[in-house]
Design an enzyme around this catalytic site. Structure first.
Site, PDB file in Angstrom:
ATOM      1  N   SER A 129      -8.242   0.196  -9.214  1.00 35.66           N
ATOM      2  CA  SER A 129      -7.575  -1.148  -9.024  1.00 35.66           C
ATOM      3  C   SER A 129      -7.958  -2.085 -10.421  1.00 35.66           C
ATOM      4  CB  SER A 129      -8.436  -1.895  -7.816  1.00 35.66           C
ATOM      5  OG  SER A 129      -8.299  -3.311  -7.736  1.00 35.66           O
ATOM      6  N   GLU A 131      -8.896  -4.606 -10.028  1.00 34.52           N
ATOM      7  CA  GLU A 131     -10.290  -5.505 -10.272  1.00 34.52           C
ATOM      8  C   GLU A 131     -11.264  -4.813 -10.958  1.00 34.52           C
ATOM      9  OE1 GLU A 131     -11.073  -8.204  -7.987  1.00 34.52           O
ATOM     10  OE2 GLU A 131      -9.032  -8.658  -7.609  1.00 34.52           O
ATOM     11  N   TYR A 153     -16.346  -4.830  -4.426  1.00 39.80           N
ATOM     12  CA  TYR A 153     -15.226  -4.009  -4.372  1.00 39.80           C
ATOM     13  C   TYR A 153     -14.773  -3.437  -6.031  1.00 39.80           C
ATOM     14  CZ  TYR A 153     -10.184  -2.969  -4.246  1.00 39.80           C
ATOM     15  OH  TYR A 153      -8.746  -2.300  -4.275  1.00 39.80           O
TER      16      TYR A 153
HETATM   17  P1  NDP Z   1      -5.353  -0.640   3.307  1.00 44.70           P
HETATM   18  O1  NDP Z   1      -6.673  -1.381   3.659  1.00 44.70           O
HETATM   19  O2  NDP Z   1      -4.046  -1.087   4.080  1.00 44.70           O
HETATM   20  O3  NDP Z   1      -5.702   0.843   3.619  1.00 44.70           O
HETATM   21  C1  NDP Z   1      -6.899   1.455   3.423  1.00 44.70           C
HETATM   22  C2  NDP Z   1      -7.079   2.468   4.659  1.00 44.70           C
HETATM   23  O4  NDP Z   1      -8.525   2.967   4.451  1.00 44.70           O
HETATM   24  C3  NDP Z   1      -7.279   1.852   6.064  1.00 44.70           C
HETATM   25  O5  NDP Z   1      -5.883   1.943   6.800  1.00 44.70           O
HETATM   26  C4  NDP Z   1      -8.386   2.472   6.748  1.00 44.70           C
HETATM   27  O6  NDP Z   1      -7.724   3.383   7.690  1.00 44.70           O
HETATM   28  C5  NDP Z   1      -9.330   3.085   5.545  1.00 44.70           C
HETATM   29  N1  NDP Z   1     -10.646   2.216   5.703  1.00 44.70           N
HETATM   30  C6  NDP Z   1     -10.573   0.878   5.752  1.00 44.70           C
HETATM   31  N2  NDP Z   1     -11.922   0.634   5.605  1.00 44.70           N
HETATM   32  C7  NDP Z   1     -12.490   1.917   5.522  1.00 44.70           C
HETATM   33  C8  NDP Z   1     -13.705   2.061   5.112  1.00 44.70           C
HETATM   34  N3  NDP Z   1     -14.883   1.017   5.202  1.00 44.70           N
HETATM   35  N4  NDP Z   1     -14.092   3.297   4.916  1.00 44.70           N
HETATM   36  C9  NDP Z   1     -13.310   4.078   4.871  1.00 44.70           C
HETATM   37  N5  NDP Z   1     -11.905   4.129   5.172  1.00 44.70           N
HETATM   38  C10 NDP Z   1     -11.663   2.745   5.206  1.00 44.70           C
HETATM   39  O7  NDP Z   1      -5.149  -0.766   1.679  1.00 44.70           O
HETATM   40  P2  NDP Z   1      -3.948  -0.333   0.846  1.00 44.70           P
HETATM   41  O8  NDP Z   1      -3.121   0.842   1.431  1.00 44.70           O
HETATM   42  O9  NDP Z   1      -3.492  -1.999   0.693  1.00 44.70           O
HETATM   43  O10 NDP Z   1      -4.612   0.175  -0.472  1.00 44.70           O
HETATM   44  C11 NDP Z   1      -4.737   1.655  -0.497  1.00 44.70           C
HETATM   45  C12 NDP Z   1      -5.884   1.718  -1.821  1.00 44.70           C
HETATM   46  O11 NDP Z   1      -5.477   1.346  -2.980  1.00 44.70           O
HETATM   47  C13 NDP Z   1      -7.137   1.453  -1.258  1.00 44.70           C
HETATM   48  O12 NDP Z   1      -8.055   2.144  -1.721  1.00 44.70           O
HETATM   49  C14 NDP Z   1      -7.300  -0.106  -2.192  1.00 44.70           C
HETATM   50  O13 NDP Z   1      -8.463  -0.515  -2.420  1.00 44.70           O
HETATM   51  C15 NDP Z   1      -6.338   0.306  -2.930  1.00 44.70           C
HETATM   52  N6  NDP Z   1      -5.816  -0.791  -3.995  1.00 44.70           N
HETATM   53  C16 NDP Z   1      -4.963  -1.647  -3.259  1.00 44.70           C
HETATM   54  C17 NDP Z   1      -4.284  -2.548  -4.144  1.00 44.70           C
HETATM   55  C18 NDP Z   1      -3.117  -3.505  -3.332  1.00 44.70           C
HETATM   56  O14 NDP Z   1      -2.828  -4.391  -3.837  1.00 44.70           O
HETATM   57  N7  NDP Z   1      -2.715  -2.777  -2.077  1.00 44.70           N
HETATM   58  C19 NDP Z   1      -4.213  -2.802  -5.398  1.00 44.70           C
HETATM   59  C20 NDP Z   1      -4.953  -1.845  -5.976  1.00 44.70           C
HETATM   60  C21 NDP Z   1      -5.816  -0.761  -5.466  1.00 44.70           C
HETATM   61  P3  NDP Z   1      -8.287   4.158   9.116  1.00 44.70           P
HETATM   62  O15 NDP Z   1      -8.802   2.739   9.512  1.00 44.70           O
HETATM   63  O16 NDP Z   1      -7.434   4.614   9.733  1.00 44.70           O
HETATM   64  O17 NDP Z   1      -9.538   5.011   8.896  1.00 44.70           O
END
Ligand code: NDP
Length: 330
Positions: A129, A131, A153
């Site tokens: 990210s 971040e 994060y």
């Molecule tokens: P989302 O939050 O939409 O999806 C992440 C998924 O991870 C969730 O659907 C959930 O699936 C699972 N999750 C949530 N919390 C936890 C936890 N505490 N432990 C384990 N699994 C968890 O994120 P995005 O799709 O937007 O992003 C995808 C990845 O890219 C993430 O790692 C995010 O940090 C990173 N990212 C995103 C950016 C953005 O702008 N969107 C920018 C840069 C990086 P379930 O509940 O089904 O287990």
């Protein structure tokens, strides 16, 4: 002779990026598997919204539980693994720092270790990210920009980034990090400020409310369109060698401009409706964030097509369409 389709495993398939990536990989002819922490409890609303629920194979796996990570990789034997799971909200990471750090950092190390332990030939993408960089005031961040994360994060993402680099160098794994700047789509949950603004402006236009509370408006971000960003992930794993890439539009825009574009869409002046709520300010925040995606353009032939304000308009169009179809179904 027909070759067998490639198999991909997406950790976090229920999320925004996981669902768009599943769509893209299916279009490319992949057999797509994905994980959720609890397959039985997850509604997979994003996959259903994209009409993909019946087209992917779903597994339960918890990233911090090594056994469950090994088991799903052993079962699926994927040629590509995408780690998109983990606690993904910067704001929430101040309230849940341990959960955030363990899901992003330990989760990534568990996948890397599982690949080594099983000795399988696979390519690994990790969701890093912007971040990690913190503020990018002096110049747009490219792959050599120093890290200075400003949230739990960002700290977790930075540690995971270095774990991926270390495993690539130490064990010769095809493992890479995509350092993605913010990317949006209608699949973002409403706790994210962009969706809060889009839904808030639509509610005000429909006279359901008159006010919208926001935190810091002076911040600048580099916003792109999520379906384009998952294409960059796929290109990274199909590049001839494993490398890290910054994925961004290359343009910084103030949040105030986002708010203005959303309200102007409905012919409204945001100043008459938006209130600043000090309770929504974070303990520390990035004021200016912009990326330099030149390496991705040069080596992956990738560049962002959707930029501000077109991105805001696409988000609002999708929100209004969602409202129309839920009315029609009521
Ligand atoms: P989302 O939050 O939409 O999806 C992440 C998924 O991870 C969730 O659907 C959930 O699936 C699972 N999750 C949530 N919390 C936890 C936890 N505490 N432990 C384990 N699994 C968890 O994120 P995005 O799709 O937007 O992003 C995808 C990845 O890219 C993430 O790692 C995010 O940090 C990173 N990212 C995103 C950016 C953005 O702008 N969107 C920018 C840069 C990086 P379930 O509940 O089904 O287990």
């Amino acid at each position: 002779m027909k070759t067998a389709p490639k198999t991909a495993l997406i950790f976090g398939i229920a999320g925004q990026d996981g669902s768009w990536l599943a769509q893209l990989l299916l279009e490319h002819g992949y057999s797509v598997h994905g994980t959720s922490r609890d397959r039985e409890a997850s509604g997979f609303t994003n996959l259903r919204r994209l009409g993909l629920f019946e087209r992917v194979r779903l597994h339960s796996a918890v990233l911090t539980d090594f056994r469950s990570v090994v088991q799903v990789i052993h079962e699926v034997r994927p040629s590509e693994i995408y780690n998109l799971a983990g606690q993904s909200s910067v704001g929430l990471s101040f309230e849940q720092p341990v959960e955030t750090l363990s899901s992003t950092t330990l989760g990534t190390v568990n996948i890397l270790e599982a690949i080594r332990f099983l000795g399988i030939e696979t390519r690994f993408y990790n969701a890093s990210s912007s971040e990690c960089f913190g503020n990018t005031e002096k110049s747009a961040a490219d792959e050599s920009h120093p890290f200075h994360p400003r949230s739990p994060y960002g700290v977790g993402k930075a540690a995971a980034y270095w774990a991926v680099a270390n495993y690539r160098e130490s064990y010769n794994l095809f493992a890479c990090s995509g350092i993605l700047f913010n990317h949006e789509s209608p699949l973002r949950p409403s706790r994210y400020v962009t969706q809060k603004i889009v839904r808030g402006a639509a509610d005000i236009a429909e006279r359901k409310t008159d006010r919208l509370q926001l935190g810091q408006l002076a911040i600048e971000r580099d916003w792109g369109w999520a379906p384009e960003y998952v294409d960059a992930m796929w290109r990274m794993l199909n590049h001839d060698q494993p490398e890290d890439f910054v994925i961004a539009t290359g343009e910084a825009h103030p949040l105030e401009e986002f708010v203005n574009a959303a309200f102007a869409y409905f012919g409204l002046d945001w100043r008459s409706h938006v209130e600043i709520d000090a309770g929504l300010l974070r303990p520390s925040d990035i004021t200016h964030s912009v990326g330099n995606p030149q390496k991705a353009k040069r080596l992956l032939d990738w560049q962002a097509e959707t930029k501000m304000p077109a991105m805001v308009h696409k988000l609002i169009d999708a929100e209004m369409e969602r409202r129309r179809s839920s009315l029609a179904m009521a």
